[in-house]
Write a protein that holds these residues in place. Sequence first.
Motif: not given
Length: 76
Positions: A3-10, A44-49, A65-76
């Motif tokens: 949800x946070x990633x989607x919020x950032x995109x919006x 992403x850096x500001x809000x998710x560190x 959006x799904x690919x972005x979520x997957x990418x960011x989640x894997x990096x966290x």
Amino acid sequence: MKEKILDIMVEITGVDEIKEDLDIELFEEGIFDSLAIVEFLIEVEKQLGLKIEPTEIEREDIETPNKAIEFITKRS
């Protein structure tokens, strides 16, 4: 985190449809461009560190959006 990633995109694009259609082609639809990618990574850096350099990401990694979520989640 999804949800946070989607919020950032919006927040960056002003396009609520991103939350409704997680497979929307962000670049083909003109929603994301090179500037939006940089803004997205900054938020992403500001809000998710999570720091991701623009050189570490390919357009294909965040083309929906799904690919972005997957990418960011894997990096966290």
